[in-house]
Every structure is written in structure tokens, then in C-alpha cells.
Scaffold this active site. Structure first.
Site, PDB file in Angstrom:
ATOM      1  N   LYS A  77     -20.108   9.703  11.877  1.00 43.02           N
ATOM      2  CA  LYS A  77     -19.893  10.912  11.131  1.00 43.02           C
ATOM      3  C   LYS A  77     -20.537  10.431   9.532  1.00 43.02           C
ATOM      4  CE  LYS A  77     -17.238  14.485   9.223  1.00 43.02           C
ATOM      5  NZ  LYS A  77     -15.970  15.517   9.182  1.00 43.02           N
ATOM      6  N   GLU A 119     -19.485  21.672  27.482  1.00 42.36           N
ATOM      7  CA  GLU A 119     -20.687  20.656  26.894  1.00 42.36           C
ATOM      8  C   GLU A 119     -21.535  20.153  28.294  1.00 42.36           C
ATOM      9  OE1 GLU A 119     -17.596  20.190  25.944  1.00 42.36           O
ATOM     10  OE2 GLU A 119     -17.496  19.792  23.682  1.00 42.36           O
ATOM     11  N   MET A 168     -21.652  23.107  52.737  1.00 39.63           N
ATOM     12  CA  MET A 168     -22.246  22.164  53.184  1.00 39.63           C
ATOM     13  C   MET A 168     -21.186  20.984  53.898  1.00 39.63           C
ATOM     14  SD  MET A 168     -25.320  20.601  53.846  1.00 39.63           S
ATOM     15  CE  MET A 168     -26.604  21.090  53.178  1.00 39.63           C
ATOM     16  N   PHE A 170      -9.097   9.449  16.431  1.00 37.98           N
ATOM     17  CA  PHE A 170      -8.955  10.809  16.880  1.00 37.98           C
ATOM     18  C   PHE A 170     -10.342  11.224  17.413  1.00 37.98           C
ATOM     19  CE2 PHE A 170      -9.349  15.551  16.604  1.00 37.98           C
ATOM     20  CZ  PHE A 170      -8.589  15.800  17.804  1.00 37.98           C
ATOM     21  N   GLN A 171     -10.263  11.606  18.594  1.00 36.96           N
ATOM     22  CA  GLN A 171     -11.806  12.048  19.456  1.00 36.96           C
ATOM     23  C   GLN A 171     -12.782  10.498  19.292  1.00 36.96           C
ATOM     24  OE1 GLN A 171     -13.085  16.022  18.179  1.00 36.96           O
ATOM     25  NE2 GLN A 171     -11.871  16.676  19.912  1.00 36.96           N
TER      26      GLN A 171
END
Lengths: 159, 567
Positions: free
Chosen positions: B162, B50, B479, B112-113
Site C-alpha cells: 500500500k 475475486e 462426470m 491484517f489481511q
């Protein structure tokens, strides 16, 4: 320097958290904060007391204004204004001190709002300095509990 | 129009806003939306992580100026996007991020999630929303695009439960958006413009200090006109590169920690600093009280909070850079002065500047057949005619790209400036290539950064979106190693990459082409091979560079910008 900001914002979930998150994220200071809806129930008015140099308070004002849900920010301590705070103080009131407590409450134009055998709960309103003054006076007698609303403030109408 | 599903409404809104391509990764909470996307005219790019989706959308936004859109699922999908959202926020990139959310009755139940992504992203978005009611869906999407692209742009996140997406909604006609509480100032205050112009006329040693605001507001032409008409030298921040042609004699290159000697000296000696769409970042100013100590400061910015945040400003102009610069140019056209003469009064100043550049040009020491990373970037510049889209990772690779590639046009450098996000370059390159399929897109990378999002090679393969990944490989996190060399007695704590993959084999495993090069004499041929091969396939170049090469000039943290360590 102490500044009192009056912030008009959308009365929606999460808006207060945007304001407080801004202060914590940018290291600004909140001395007190008080918020409730206005005459228009879709808006809230938040009074916030903060301290900082003029440059910091200017940054705070601008950053607040940048929040999409904030409608108006006024530093009302820049002109004439009235401020009030309310405190509920539970103070020891036993046989020996009860009269003294009542006298103090009377001087500060407070009210007894709850009574128990050994204590009074006192309601007192005024400027933050006045609240501090009554606390200082009552402290030697024995304060058991204290709850303060934080300052609310309103600019004086132009004369 | 009558009622349609929430999913269809979202897609309609995307089309209405001109969105052609979005980047995303599916999951349970957005499955309805994906189902509707399948038959729609919106092109969806399936990434491999993502973070890659949001960076790719960000890359697309930077090269086009359009709003980039990413679609993530709830919970881990959304949190994986957070780094990339913060990246876009720090660089003021217009984006809309759509995240799935568990159905409204489950919100707050640790479903969930489920994660409070609105809470998490509050400090790193310009604004965000949780859409609680179906009737708010369409207005919220429209408002989000409006906020993302106007004023100081930025990412806006919309969390979509949803059940809201699955419900039927009214798709009303789009009306112009007016928000009582959000009205950015585009037009400059003309009194301030006049004050600024008079100050510019008086100045003997003016410097234009140009930031990303010039790119975001597409005001490079107005800026170039001002600089060239009045003969004012220009220095740019990392985000401002390309805002003024890097090859123009008035360009002094970048300023700040790894800026050119000339830029930093010019700012230190100037009597007037004209900051345009820049924000006086600590990497630019160094020790703040030693920054431009003799200069009056004019500051043009659309965001009032940028003004006098770090440095006190004498003449603030809150406005869109394009409008403000146009107003300034107009003022000069009608001020009745001979502008050539005004420009000529700066010739002594320009001479001093040229002398600085003669004394201390951007340079590096030759090491024979050991490849210098700067040489690789110079060759890339030469062989692409300075016209490629360059994305970068973060660290030495990014600074060498900024120092040695001459960005003559805006929106050619795509880099994570503010947040400094390693792993940005490859997904951003894919986003840029999606926007301009005919452009040559090169990710200048380090061996450390590239491994943070290397999985996106698969995305580039799947969508036939070939880019060049040019790894300047020194087996170090270079760096940080450079800081350790200079300031920590060469104690290389956790900066030695003891295990690095075989990047050529890795490229091949992903169906891309890989070339390795470890001799200076073969650099040019390798780049030419890559430029040929990239017409068909993504190319990974593994340049084995001089291992302990540093980025110079360098202003040590907390020092004045004139206290530069030189080559």
C-alpha cells in the site's frame, strides 16, 4: 546417474525458493545444494547435485532455464570439472584415541579447528567421496556432530 | 514526465499497454488505486468474488489475445484469485494480476489481511513480483506485461504494498524491454524445418495434432494452409479446437479421453505425428507407451520444456507455431515437388479415416421426449451458425460442448482445459462479452459447476453484459457419476445433487430471465427464445436432460486410446 548442475541466477529474495519449489513441485531430487553470490554481486551461483536419467536431467535443466530469474544452467558433470565440499566434524578425542584421530586428520589433510577436553572439531575439504571416506574412518572412533556444505563445482578451463 | 502517485503510474502503465477493461474487487490495501481508477479511462468491472475477476479477465484474454488484467486486494482477495490464476497458468493465458499488499513495514508481521501471495502463487504463475521500492513500480509493470504476452504466455502477478502505491514515482518513458535472462525463441531452426518437411514428404499416414499453441500464436491460417495443401488430416486437443475449422472434411475433431473414434484410431495408426503447440497431456495420450506407436513425431512448441517431456520426440522444433508453420509452408512452396501429387498420396489414408467416421461417428441414442444434452449442443450450434463464443464449465457439459459444437474459428471456445476448473464458464463469458459486446456468448454449464460462481449473474446485470447460461441439468455431478457408474459399481458417492436451486427463480432474483425446458420437442423454441431475450438481458436456461447420459467415446484412465468405450 549423478549430475552436478551449475546455475547462475539473480541475487534477489525469493529466487532460491523458485528453484527449490521447482524441484519439489515436479518431484525432482536434490542431493545437495550450495549457493552464494558471485564476483558480480547482483548474481548468485548455485551448485546443485541431483540424480536421474538423462531425460529427467534434461527436463530439470530446461525447467530451470525457464525460470525468469535463472540466467544460465550448465550440467558441468558432462565435461571435466573440479568439485569440493567442506565438512566440519566433531569427533571424540579422548586420551586413548587422540593420537589416532590426529593421524587420520593428517592423512586427509584436515585441520583441527576447535579443541575441547573430550573432542576435536575437524575441518576437511575434498570431493564428496573423500568426505565420505574420512567419515567412514572416524565413525568407529565416535563422531558427535557433522556439518557439510554440499558440493561446489567448477568446470576445468579448456587446455 | 515528472512525479506522479504510484496509483496514477499504474493506471498510466495499463493505458500504455492498451488495457481498456479490468476486473476486480476492492479492499483496504488497494483503496488508493481504486480512488485513482474512478477518474481514469480504464473501465473497471466490479465482480462478486475475486475468482470471478480473474476468470473474467482470462475470458477476455482468450477471445482477444490481449493481456487480461485483474485487480484484487491483499489477503483473502488475493487467495480467492489463486484458483483462477492456476487456471490461466495451465492454459498459458496472458494475464497480469495486481494484488494489494500491506504496507512494507508491516510485511512479515502477520498484519491484517496479509498473506505471502508471491510465495503462494510461485508455482502457478509464469513469474511474479513483490514491488518493494517505488522506483521499481513502473519498470516492474512493463516487464510483467512483456513476460505475460511473449514466449509461452502466462499469468504474471504483481504484489503492490500500500505504501509503494501511495508514494510518488517517476514515470519514465517506455523503452523496448530487453531481458538478459528471458529471450523466447520465435524463429525455427531451418535445419530442423527441412528435416521435418522431408519426413512429411515421406509419410504415408500423417496426422496433424493441434493444441492450444496454435490459437495462442494466431497460426490457424498457416496451419490450415499446411493441412489443405498436403491433404493431411487434423485432430485437435480441447485447447486446440477452432485452430482448424471443425467443419472441414480434413477435421477429425478432438482426440484423447473423449475424442472421436476417428481421431484416436488415426493417431494409433499414423506413421507421422506432427504436433503443433500441443503438450502430450495425459488426457490426450492415454497409456503413454501405446500412444502413436508407429509414428515418428515432429513437435513444434515455443516452450522447450514441453518437448520430450512425456513422449520422446524425433524432430523437435522450438519456435513460435506461426513462424514454424510459415517456414514449413515456404519450404514446400519452393521444394520443387508437385504438392497436389504429394497430397494425392494420402488419399488412401483419408479413405481409411472416412471409413472410421462412417462406422463410428459422434453419436448418441435417441430417447424421444427425454432431452439429450448432445442434442441441445447441436441445436445451439445450428441456431448460432457455429459462430457464438462458447464458454464452458467443467465436466460432462464441457465435453459435450467440445464434441458437438463445431468450432470453425479460433478463440470461440473458452474453457478451462488444463486445470479443469468448475465455475469458470460464467465469469469467463462475462469477460468475453465485455471484449465483444455484439457477440453471442453462451456458457454451456452443468447444474453442479454453475453454482460455483453463480454470483456473477449480478455482475452481468450491473454492467448490462448479457450472456446465455445454458445449464444441462441432470441433478448430478455428472462426470464423476459417470466414472462411478463405469468403474465403481454405480456407487454414487457424493455425486447426487439432492438439493438444486430453482434456476429460473434464481435467474429472476438476479434480474435475469430464466426458461426451463424438459421436452426434446421444445429445445429449439427455447433456444430461439433465449437468443432473442439475450439481446436485452442475461438468460439462464435450465434443460432437464437425460439424467444418466454419459460422455462417449471414453478411454478409461490408464488405457490405450484405442481401447474406447463407445455409445
Amino acid at each position: 546417474m549423478k549430475h552436478t548442475l551449475s546455475v547462475l541466477l539473480q541475487n534477489k529474495p525469493g529466487v532460491l525458493s523458485r528453484v527449490t519449489g521447482l524441484f519439489s513441485g515436479r518431484g525432482f531430487n536434490i542431493e545437495s545444494l550450495s549457493v552464494a553470490e558471485t564476483l558480480d554481486s547482483s548474481l548468485s551461483c548455485l551448485t546443485l547435485v541431483t540424480t536421474g536419467s538423462d531425460a529427467i536431467v534434461e527436463q530439470i535443466t530446461k525447467q530451470l532455464h525457464k525460470l525468469i530469474d535463472v540466467i544460465k544452467v550448465t550440467d558441468i558433470s558432462e565435461s571435466e570439472y573440479v568439485e569440493r565440499e567442506m565438512a566440519l566434524i566433531r569427533v571424540k578425542a579422548e586420551n586413548t584415541t587422540r593420537a589416532e584421530v590426529l593421524r587420520v586428520i593428517d592423512i586427509f589433510r584436515g585441520k583441527v579447528v576447535d579443541v575441547s577436553p573430550k573432542a576435536y572439531a575437524v575441518e576437511v575439504t575434498g570431493s564428496a567421496t573423500k568426505i565420505q571416506a574420512i567419515i567412514d574412518i572416524l565413525r568407529p572412533i565416535g563422531i558427535k556432530e557433522i556439518v557439510r556444505t554440499g558440493t561446489i563445482a567448477m568446470a576445468r578451463a579448456p587446455k | 514526465m515528472g512525479k506522479i502517485t504510484g496509483s496514477e503510474a499504474i493506471i498510466q502503465c495499463l493505458l500504455e499497454e492498451g488495457v481498456k477493461t479490468i476486473f476486480g474487487f476492492p479492499g483496504g490495501a488497494v483503496i488508493d488505486l481504486y480512488d485513482a481508477l474512478m477518474d481514469s479511462d480504464v473501465n473497471h468491472i466490479l465482480v462478486r468474488h475475486e475468482q470471478g475477476a480473474v476468470h473474467a479477465a482470462d475470458g477476455l484474454a482468450r477471445v482477444t489475445g490481449d493481456v487480461g488484467v485483474a485487480l484484487l486486494t491483499s489477503g483473502p482477495g488475493a487467495t480467492n484469485g489463486v484458483t483462477a490464476i492456476a487456471t490461466a497458468y495451465m492454459d498459458s493465458i496472458p494475464m497480469v494480476i495486481l494484488t494489494g499488499q500491506v504496507p512494507t513495514p508491516l510485511i512479515g508481521n502477520d498484519a491484517f489481511q496479509e498473506v505471502d501471495i508471491v510465495g503462494i502463487t510461485r508455482p502457478c504463475t509464469k513469474h511474479n513480483y513483490l514491488v518493494n521500492n517505488a522506483e521499481d513500480l513502473v519498470p516492474t509493470l512493463r516487464e510483467a506485461f512483456h513476460i505475460a504476452r511473449t514466449g509461452r504466455p502466462g499469468p504474471v502477478l504483481i504484489d503492490l504494498p500500500k505504501d509503494v502505491v501511495a508514494s510518488m514515482v517517476e514515470f519514465s518513458e517506455k523503452k523496448p524491454i530487453r531481458m538478459q535472462n528471458y529471450q523466447p525463441t520465435y524463429e525455427p531452426h531451418l535445419g530442423q524445418v527441412e528435416k521435418a518437411c522431408k519426413e512429411i514428404l515421406k509419410a504415408k499416414q500423417p496426422v496433424l495434432y493441434v493444441g492450444g499453441g496454435v490459437i495462442l500464436s494466431n497460426s490457424n491460417e498457416e496451419l490450415t494452409e499446411l493441412a489443405q495443401t498436403l491433404n493431411i488430416p487434423v485432430t485437435m486437443t480441447l485447447m486446440g479446437l477452432g485452430g482448424f475449422p471443425g467443419g472441414d472434411p480434413l477435421s477429425m475433431g478432438m482426440l484423447g479421453m473423449h475424442g472421436s473414434y476417428t481421431s484416436n484410431m488415426a493417431v494409433a495408426k499414423s506413421d507421422l505425428l506432427i504436433a503443433v503447440g500441443a503438450r502430450f497431456d495425459d488426457r490426450v495420450t492415454g497409456r503413454i507407451d501405446a500412444f502413436a506407436p508407429h509414428a515418428k513425431i515432429i513437435h513444434i512448441d515455443i516452450d522447450p520444456t514441453s518437448i520430450s517431456k512425456n513422449v520422446d520426440v524425433d524432430i523437435p522444433i522450438v519456435a513460435d507455431c506461426k513462424h514454424a508453420l510459415a517456414a514449413i509452408n515456404n519450404w514446400f512452396v519452393s521444394c520443387g515437388q508437385d504438392l497436389n501429387e504429394v497430397g494425392a498420396t494420402h488419399s488412401e489414408w483419408i479413405e481409411t479415416i472416412k471409413e472410421w467416421t462412417r462406422k463410428h461417428p459422434m453419436a448418441y441414442a435417441d430417447e424421444g421426449e427425454v432431452i439429450k444434452p448432445q442434442f441441445v449442443v447441436e441445436k445451439l450450434d445450428e441456431l448460432t451458425g457455429g459462430d457464438a463464443i462458447i464458454t464452458t464449465e467443467v465436466g460432462q457439459n464441457q465435453m459435450w460442448a467440445a464434441q458437438f459444437y463445431k468450432f470453425n474459428k479460433p478463440r470461440r471456445l473458452v474453457t478451462s482445459g488444463g486445470l479443469g476448473t468448475m465455475g469458470y464458464g460464467l465469469p469467463a463469458a462475462i469477460g468475453a462479452k465485455m471484449a465483444f459486446p455484439d457477440a453471442t456468448v453462451i456458457d454451456i454449464a452443468g447444474d453442479g459447476s454453475i453454482q460455483m460462481n453463480i454470483q456473477e449473474l449480478a455482475t452481468s446485470k450491473q454492467y448490462d453484459c448479457p450472456v446465455i447460461v445454458c445449464i444441462l441439468n441432470n441433478n448430478y455431478l455428472g462426470m464423476v457419476r459417470q466414472w462411478q457408474e463405469l468403474f465403481y459399481d454405480k456407487r454414487y458417492a457424493a455425486t447426487v445433487m439432492e438439493v438444486t436451486p430453482d434456476f429460473v427463480a434464481l435467474a429472476e432474483a438476479y434480474g435475469a430471465v430464466g426458461f426451463r425446458c424438459d421436452k426434446t420437442s421444445e429445445v429449439e423454441a427455447t433456444i430461439k427464445k433465449a437468443l432473442e431475450a439475450v439481446k436485452k438481458s442475461t438468460v439462464v436456461l435450465d434443460f432437464r436432460i437425460s439424467r444418466e447420459e454419459g460422455v462417449f467415446p471414453m478411454v478409461p484412465a490408464g488405457k490405450a486410446t484405442t481401447e474406447m468405450l463407445l455409445v
